[in-house]
Design a protein around this motif. Structure first.
Motif, PDB file in Angstrom:
ATOM      1  N   LEU A  59       6.434 -25.656 -45.426  1.00  0.00           N
ATOM      2  CA  LEU A  59       6.143 -24.687 -44.366  1.00  0.00           C
ATOM      3  C   LEU A  59       5.394 -23.477 -44.939  1.00  0.00           C
ATOM      4  CD1 LEU A  59       9.451 -24.710 -42.260  1.00  0.00           C
ATOM      5  CD2 LEU A  59       7.304 -25.890 -41.773  1.00  0.00           C
ATOM      6  N   ASP A  60       5.836 -23.017 -46.099  1.00  0.00           N
ATOM      7  CA  ASP A  60       5.145 -21.883 -46.744  1.00  0.00           C
ATOM      8  C   ASP A  60       3.689 -22.239 -47.054  1.00  0.00           C
ATOM      9  OD1 ASP A  60       7.160 -19.979 -46.762  1.00  0.00           O
ATOM     10  OD2 ASP A  60       8.016 -20.705 -48.638  1.00  0.00           O
ATOM     11  N   ASP A  61       3.494 -23.414 -47.614  1.00  0.00           N
ATOM     12  CA  ASP A  61       2.133 -23.841 -47.965  1.00  0.00           C
ATOM     13  C   ASP A  61       1.273 -23.969 -46.704  1.00  0.00           C
ATOM     14  OD1 ASP A  61       2.962 -23.936 -50.566  1.00  0.00           O
ATOM     15  OD2 ASP A  61       3.063 -26.119 -50.699  1.00  0.00           O
ATOM     16  N   GLY A  62       1.881 -24.529 -45.653  1.00  0.00           N
ATOM     17  CA  GLY A  62       1.134 -24.711 -44.402  1.00  0.00           C
ATOM     18  C   GLY A  62       0.758 -23.386 -43.774  1.00  0.00           C
ATOM     19  N   ASN A  63       1.698 -22.426 -43.802  1.00  0.00           N
ATOM     20  CA  ASN A  63       1.407 -21.112 -43.233  1.00  0.00           C
ATOM     21  C   ASN A  63       0.329 -20.388 -44.059  1.00  0.00           C
ATOM     22  OD1 ASN A  63       2.709 -17.896 -43.007  1.00  0.00           O
ATOM     23  ND2 ASN A  63       2.036 -18.990 -41.196  1.00  0.00           N
ATOM     24  N   ALA A  64       0.349 -20.614 -45.360  1.00  0.00           N
ATOM     25  CA  ALA A  64      -0.689 -20.011 -46.215  1.00  0.00           C
ATOM     26  C   ALA A  64      -2.060 -20.596 -45.882  1.00  0.00           C
ATOM     27  CB  ALA A  64      -0.348 -20.259 -47.689  1.00  0.00           C
ATOM     28  N   ARG A  65      -2.093 -21.903 -45.628  1.00  0.00           N
ATOM     29  CA  ARG A  65      -3.374 -22.518 -45.242  1.00  0.00           C
ATOM     30  C   ARG A  65      -3.843 -21.941 -43.908  1.00  0.00           C
ATOM     31  NH1 ARG A  65      -0.607 -27.270 -46.783  1.00  0.00           N
ATOM     32  NH2 ARG A  65      -0.318 -27.882 -44.612  1.00  0.00           N
ATOM     33  N   PHE A  66      -2.890 -21.788 -42.976  1.00  0.00           N
ATOM     34  CA  PHE A  66      -3.228 -21.271 -41.642  1.00  0.00           C
ATOM     35  C   PHE A  66      -3.796 -19.857 -41.728  1.00  0.00           C
ATOM     36  CE2 PHE A  66      -1.496 -18.826 -37.936  1.00  0.00           C
ATOM     37  CZ  PHE A  66      -2.365 -19.324 -36.984  1.00  0.00           C
ATOM     38  N   THR A  67      -3.139 -19.009 -42.482  1.00  0.00           N
ATOM     39  CA  THR A  67      -3.576 -17.610 -42.554  1.00  0.00           C
ATOM     40  C   THR A  67      -4.874 -17.443 -43.357  1.00  0.00           C
ATOM     41  OG1 THR A  67      -2.091 -17.256 -44.440  1.00  0.00           O
ATOM     42  CG2 THR A  67      -1.275 -16.629 -42.256  1.00  0.00           C
ATOM     43  N   SER A  68      -5.146 -18.403 -44.235  1.00  0.00           N
ATOM     44  CA  SER A  68      -6.385 -18.315 -45.021  1.00  0.00           C
ATOM     45  C   SER A  68      -7.536 -19.049 -44.346  1.00  0.00           C
ATOM     46  CB  SER A  68      -6.158 -18.882 -46.427  1.00  0.00           C
ATOM     47  OG  SER A  68      -5.879 -20.268 -46.352  1.00  0.00           O
ATOM     48  N   GLY A  69      -7.247 -19.668 -43.207  1.00  0.00           N
ATOM     49  CA  GLY A  69      -8.301 -20.381 -42.475  1.00  0.00           C
ATOM     50  C   GLY A  69      -8.704 -21.691 -43.123  1.00  0.00           C
ATOM     51  N   LYS A  70      -7.826 -22.211 -43.993  1.00  0.00           N
ATOM     52  CA  LYS A  70      -8.160 -23.464 -44.687  1.00  0.00           C
ATOM     53  C   LYS A  70      -7.204 -24.572 -44.260  1.00  0.00           C
ATOM     54  CE  LYS A  70     -10.060 -21.010 -48.643  1.00  0.00           C
ATOM     55  NZ  LYS A  70      -9.830 -20.535 -50.017  1.00  0.00           N
ATOM     56  N   THR A  71      -7.104 -24.782 -42.976  1.00  0.00           N
ATOM     57  CA  THR A  71      -6.181 -25.797 -42.460  1.00  0.00           C
ATOM     58  C   THR A  71      -6.697 -27.200 -42.743  1.00  0.00           C
ATOM     59  OG1 THR A  71      -7.258 -25.630 -40.302  1.00  0.00           O
ATOM     60  CG2 THR A  71      -5.268 -24.318 -40.639  1.00  0.00           C
ATOM     61  N   LEU A  72      -5.721 -28.126 -42.821  1.00  0.00           N
ATOM     62  CA  LEU A  72      -6.064 -29.518 -43.112  1.00  0.00           C
ATOM     63  C   LEU A  72      -6.582 -30.209 -41.857  1.00  0.00           C
ATOM     64  CD1 LEU A  72      -2.877 -30.455 -45.175  1.00  0.00           C
ATOM     65  CD2 LEU A  72      -5.151 -29.920 -46.063  1.00  0.00           C
ATOM     66  N   ASN A  73      -7.431 -31.177 -42.066  1.00  0.00           N
ATOM     67  CA  ASN A  73      -7.923 -31.989 -40.966  1.00  0.00           C
ATOM     68  C   ASN A  73      -6.927 -33.139 -40.763  1.00  0.00           C
ATOM     69  OD1 ASN A  73      -9.391 -33.221 -39.024  1.00  0.00           O
ATOM     70  ND2 ASN A  73     -11.252 -33.430 -40.231  1.00  0.00           N
ATOM     71  N   LYS A  74      -6.153 -33.081 -39.696  1.00  0.00           N
ATOM     72  CA  LYS A  74      -5.049 -34.026 -39.498  1.00  0.00           C
ATOM     73  C   LYS A  74      -5.530 -35.395 -39.021  1.00  0.00           C
ATOM     74  CE  LYS A  74      -2.731 -30.073 -39.701  1.00  0.00           C
ATOM     75  NZ  LYS A  74      -3.831 -29.164 -39.340  1.00  0.00           N
ATOM     76  N   ASP A  75      -4.760 -36.395 -39.401  1.00  0.00           N
ATOM     77  CA  ASP A  75      -5.019 -37.746 -38.915  1.00  0.00           C
ATOM     78  C   ASP A  75      -4.388 -37.888 -37.529  1.00  0.00           C
ATOM     79  OD1 ASP A  75      -5.289 -40.392 -38.377  1.00  0.00           O
ATOM     80  OD2 ASP A  75      -4.526 -41.103 -40.310  1.00  0.00           O
ATOM     81  N   LEU A  76      -5.207 -37.843 -36.509  1.00  0.00           N
ATOM     82  CA  LEU A  76      -4.735 -37.974 -35.122  1.00  0.00           C
ATOM     83  C   LEU A  76      -5.190 -39.304 -34.537  1.00  0.00           C
ATOM     84  CD1 LEU A  76      -5.661 -34.353 -33.899  1.00  0.00           C
ATOM     85  CD2 LEU A  76      -3.469 -35.147 -34.798  1.00  0.00           C
ATOM     86  N   SER A  77      -5.511 -40.227 -35.408  1.00  0.00           N
ATOM     87  CA  SER A  77      -6.082 -41.501 -34.961  1.00  0.00           C
ATOM     88  C   SER A  77      -5.045 -42.382 -34.277  1.00  0.00           C
ATOM     89  CB  SER A  77      -6.646 -42.252 -36.163  1.00  0.00           C
ATOM     90  OG  SER A  77      -5.579 -42.637 -37.022  1.00  0.00           O
ATOM     91  N   ALA A  78      -5.548 -43.389 -33.554  1.00  0.00           N
ATOM     92  CA  ALA A  78      -4.666 -44.374 -32.922  1.00  0.00           C
ATOM     93  C   ALA A  78      -3.862 -45.102 -33.989  1.00  0.00           C
ATOM     94  CB  ALA A  78      -5.500 -45.361 -32.108  1.00  0.00           C
ATOM     95  N   THR A  79      -4.473 -45.326 -35.136  1.00  0.00           N
ATOM     96  CA  THR A  79      -3.783 -46.002 -36.239  1.00  0.00           C
ATOM     97  C   THR A  79      -2.555 -45.206 -36.663  1.00  0.00           C
ATOM     98  OG1 THR A  79      -5.906 -46.835 -37.022  1.00  0.00           O
ATOM     99  CG2 THR A  79      -4.063 -46.919 -38.568  1.00  0.00           C
ATOM    100  N   ARG A  80      -2.722 -43.910 -36.780  1.00  0.00           N
ATOM    101  CA  ARG A  80      -1.608 -43.057 -37.194  1.00  0.00           C
ATOM    102  C   ARG A  80      -0.516 -43.035 -36.122  1.00  0.00           C
ATOM    103  NH1 ARG A  80       1.939 -41.473 -40.722  1.00  0.00           N
ATOM    104  NH2 ARG A  80       2.487 -39.255 -40.677  1.00  0.00           N
TER     105      ARG A  80
END
Ligand SMILES: [Zn+2]
Length: 244
Positions: A59-80
């Motif tokens: 959660l800490d790492d994710g919030n750091a990515r969010f606040t730095s504008g470097k969010t991950l590109n999530k797998d939202l595919s049908a496969t996932r």
């Protein structure tokens, strides 16, 4: 279990597609909305998190990515989605947060499908209904971390502080928040400070309400699960832990 995060960049994806005729199964992209992300990393979690410390770090790492504008590109595919349906959900954190549209846990912690078990209710209050959802995650999904997430400038808390005529069923939420205001007032604060102090006490009260559950209490006592409070800052986007 070993933590594995999968990143599929354009080079590796191209290689997989080229090797498709050699018995290697390629991830379908042409029929999926995910195709728009080809060329950038695609993220999905492929392990079950059982440690509350690891969950907190995520959660800490994710919030750091969010606040730095470097969010991950999530797998939202049908496969996932099919993968999650077939193998079930293993969220690593339960988040009890306010319904406020500016405080979406999956966004501010930069997490993906299957990562968070989220319970949202105005004022992040915990009644037997919300508690049942927390118990489900702890008992059946073995989620190692429970977070009550309050936030700056909470409208529900503000309404409770201001008092007056409360229409409809909003009163039931306000009533649930009132004890936190009484506690905040004992410190002598007023105005906006009273609202923020009430937000803080309201999170702690929700934690105590959750701990009244024998199911959760047992999980916490045996260290299968941990419960923490956090507060979200609306403009900085930072989530800060209370219990440290
Ligand atoms: Zn709120």
């Amino acid at each position: 279990m070993k933590r594995v995060i999968t990143f599929i960049g354009v080079a590796s994806l191209s290689l997989v597609l080229m090797l498709g005729g050699c018995g290697t199964k390629a991830i379908p992209t042409s029929s999926s909305p995910q195709s728009s992300t080809v060329g950038t990393p695609v993220y999905k979690r492929t392990e079950v998190i059982t440690s509350s410390d690891v969950a907190k770090k995520l959660l800490d790492d994710g919030n750091a990515r969010f606040t730095s504008g470097k969010t991950l590109n999530k797998d939202l595919s049908a496969t996932r989605r099919m993968d999650l349906e077939k193998n079930g959900q293993h969220p690593f954190a339960v988040i009890v947060s306010c319904s406020d549209s500016r405080v979406p846990p999956e966004v501010l912690y930069d997490e993906a499908l299957g990562d968070l078990f989220v319970i949202r209710v105005a004022g992040n209050v915990v009644t037997p209904v919300e508690l049942g959802s927390v118990e489900y995650a702890v008992e059946h999904l073995k989620t190692p971390l429970i977070v009550v997430l309050g936030h700056e400038g909470c409208g529900a808390v503000t309404a409770a502080v201001q008092g007056g005529e409360i229409p409809g069923s909003i009163g039931s939420i306000v009533e649930k928040i009132k004890p936190a205001i009484d506690e905040a007032k004992t410190s002598g604060v007023t105005g906006n400070d009273l609202i923020e102090k009430s937000v803080d006490f309201n999170v702690q009260n929700a934690i105590q309400d959750i701990l009244k559950s024998p199911i959760v209490k047992h999980a916490v006592d045996t260290k299968e699960s941990k419960i923490l409070g956090a507060k979200y800052d609306l403009d900085t986007g930072v989530s800060t832990w209370y219990n440290e």
